[in-house]
Scaffold this motif. Structure first.
Motif, PDB file in Angstrom:
ATOM      1  N   ALA A  57       3.369   6.388  -6.878  1.00 15.25           N
ATOM      2  CA  ALA A  57       2.396   7.249  -7.560  1.00 15.25           C
ATOM      3  C   ALA A  57       2.718   8.714  -7.330  1.00 15.25           C
ATOM      4  O   ALA A  57       2.636   9.532  -8.257  1.00 15.25           O
ATOM      5  CB  ALA A  57       0.986   6.919  -7.073  1.00 15.25           C
ATOM      6  N   GLN A  58       3.108   9.058  -6.107  1.00 13.67           N
ATOM      7  CA  GLN A  58       3.446  10.442  -5.815  1.00 13.67           C
ATOM      8  C   GLN A  58       4.701  10.880  -6.560  1.00 13.67           C
ATOM      9  O   GLN A  58       4.791  12.016  -7.045  1.00 13.67           O
ATOM     10  CB  GLN A  58       3.629  10.647  -4.311  1.00 13.67           C
TER      11      GLN A  58
ATOM     12  N   GLU B 141      -7.439   9.767  -6.725  1.00 14.20           N
ATOM     13  CA  GLU B 141      -7.811  10.641  -5.617  1.00 14.20           C
ATOM     14  C   GLU B 141      -7.105  11.990  -5.711  1.00 14.20           C
ATOM     15  O   GLU B 141      -7.607  13.000  -5.211  1.00 14.20           O
ATOM     16  CB  GLU B 141      -7.477   9.963  -4.285  1.00 14.20           C
TER      17      GLU B 141
ATOM     18  N   ASN C 217       1.783   3.895  -3.137  1.00 14.76           N
ATOM     19  CA  ASN C 217       1.403   5.302  -2.995  1.00 14.76           C
ATOM     20  C   ASN C 217       2.596   6.224  -3.215  1.00 14.76           C
ATOM     21  O   ASN C 217       2.477   7.278  -3.852  1.00 14.76           O
ATOM     22  CB  ASN C 217       0.797   5.555  -1.614  1.00 14.76           C
TER      23      ASN C 217
ATOM     24  N   PHE D  67      -3.516   0.038  -5.738  1.00 14.57           N
ATOM     25  CA  PHE D  67      -3.230   1.086  -4.761  1.00 14.57           C
ATOM     26  C   PHE D  67      -2.759   2.369  -5.436  1.00 14.57           C
ATOM     27  O   PHE D  67      -3.200   3.474  -5.091  1.00 14.57           O
ATOM     28  CB  PHE D  67      -2.183   0.605  -3.754  1.00 14.57           C
ATOM     29  N   GLN D  68      -1.832   2.249  -6.392  1.00 17.50           N
ATOM     30  CA  GLN D  68      -1.326   3.455  -7.033  1.00 17.50           C
ATOM     31  C   GLN D  68      -2.380   4.098  -7.926  1.00 17.50           C
ATOM     32  O   GLN D  68      -2.455   5.328  -8.046  1.00 17.50           O
ATOM     33  CB  GLN D  68      -0.055   3.155  -7.830  1.00 17.50           C
TER      34      GLN D  68
ATOM     35  N   ASP E 284      -0.243  -3.610  -6.049  1.00 21.87           N
ATOM     36  CA  ASP E 284       0.495  -2.383  -6.346  1.00 21.87           C
ATOM     37  C   ASP E 284      -0.261  -1.522  -7.345  1.00 21.87           C
ATOM     38  O   ASP E 284      -0.401  -0.301  -7.169  1.00 21.87           O
ATOM     39  CB  ASP E 284       1.881  -2.715  -6.916  1.00 21.87           C
TER      40      ASP E 284
ATOM     41  N   ASN F  75      -5.627   4.081  -7.322  1.00 20.66           N
ATOM     42  CA  ASN F  75      -6.504   4.817  -6.410  1.00 20.66           C
ATOM     43  C   ASN F  75      -5.866   6.116  -5.954  1.00 20.66           C
ATOM     44  O   ASN F  75      -6.530   7.154  -5.854  1.00 20.66           O
ATOM     45  CB  ASN F  75      -6.840   3.948  -5.193  1.00 20.66           C
ATOM     46  N   TYR F  76      -4.565   6.070  -5.682  1.00 24.52           N
ATOM     47  CA  TYR F  76      -3.849   7.261  -5.241  1.00 24.52           C
ATOM     48  C   TYR F  76      -3.863   8.341  -6.321  1.00 24.52           C
ATOM     49  O   TYR F  76      -4.136   9.514  -6.042  1.00 24.52           O
ATOM     50  CB  TYR F  76      -2.412   6.898  -4.877  1.00 24.52           C
TER      51      TYR F  76
ATOM     52  N   THR G 245       0.820  -1.209   0.000  1.00 25.34           N
ATOM     53  CA  THR G 245       0.000   0.000   0.000  1.00 25.34           C
ATOM     54  C   THR G 245       0.852   1.255   0.000  1.00 25.34           C
ATOM     55  O   THR G 245       0.704   2.127  -0.863  1.00 25.34           O
ATOM     56  CB  THR G 245      -0.912   0.020   1.241  1.00 25.34           C
ATOM     57  N   ALA G 246       1.738   1.349   0.969  1.00 24.22           N
ATOM     58  CA  ALA G 246       2.550   2.555   1.116  1.00 24.22           C
ATOM     59  C   ALA G 246       3.525   2.707  -0.037  1.00 24.22           C
ATOM     60  O   ALA G 246       3.719   3.810  -0.564  1.00 24.22           O
ATOM     61  CB  ALA G 246       3.294   2.522   2.446  1.00 24.22           C
TER      62      ALA G 246
END
Length: 208
Positions: free
Chosen positions: A66-67, A100, A63, A93-94, A90, A96-97, A59-60
């Motif tokens: 993605a950032q 959002e 993210n 999660f990315q 992976d 969704n990030y 998850t982390a």
């Protein structure tokens, strides 16, 4: 299983891949043997009370990737990932990030990194995805990662490529050249603050 039942070890260091760690979870739980692994599946903590990971969970990590893509100017990257549970985690999660944050994923391209030897078709698919402005790549350091990176390099792909820590290798640097690597990210994580009796027991074992 041999280490626990035959050798009678007090702790285990391993494994690397999440699918193997998950498969061993019941044995570690039943034997109450602390196990330190570098698996990243977010189900690790739920699967075994005696698992400790020295890598950030999917998850982390997804993210963060993605950032980094966003920071590199990617607003609509392609997601390329191995078709395992980790890869799909992976990717989800990315995605969704990014969504959002108001961005999108141009295409989701899973690949079989066990039976595939030629990654040309998926690399061309990623490069030719309309509107894509970068690639987020989840791969391993064995065959798929270096092969995909090498193809992108040969095809003179000039958009950002954000890849996971599995590509921390001399082979990776030798393919793209050190000057092409902008940075490296890594995590170390031990859940020592959790209220779990197993942690107290392990710390006591170390003290003894």
């Amino acid at each position: 299983l041999k280490a626990i039942e035959v050798d009678g070890v007090s702790a285990v260091i391993g494994t690397f891949f999440s699918q193997y760690a998950l498969a061993c979870a019941d044995y570690a739980n039943e034997a109450q043997v602390p196990t330190f692994n570098v698996a990243t599946n977010f189900e690790m903590a739920e699967a075994c009370d005696y698992y400790y990971t020295n890598r950030c969970v999917d998850t982390a990590f997804a993210n963060v990737m993605a950032q980094i893509a966003i920071d590199a100017g990617c607003t609509n990257p392609v997601s390329m990932f191995y078709n395992t549970s980790n890869g799909y985690n992976d990717n989800e999660f990315q995605k969704n990030y990014l969504e959002e944050a108001g961005y999108s994923v141009a295409a989701e391209i899973p690949f079989d990194n066990v039976n595939t030897t030629d990654y040309t078709s998926i690399v061309l698919q990623a490069m030719n995805t309309e509107g894509a402005d970068g690639i987020i790549l989840h791969a391993t350091a064995t065959n798929d990662g270096p092969a995909i990176i090498e193809l992108l390099h040969e095809y003179n792909y000039d958009k950002p490529i954000i890849s996971n820590s599995n590509l921390f290798s001399d082979q990776f640097v030798s393919i793209v050249g050190a000057e092409a690597v902008q940075g490296i990210i890594g995590f170390a994580e031990y859940a020592t603050t959790l209220d779990r009796p197993e942690i107290d027991a392990f710390e006591q074992m170390l003290a003894d």
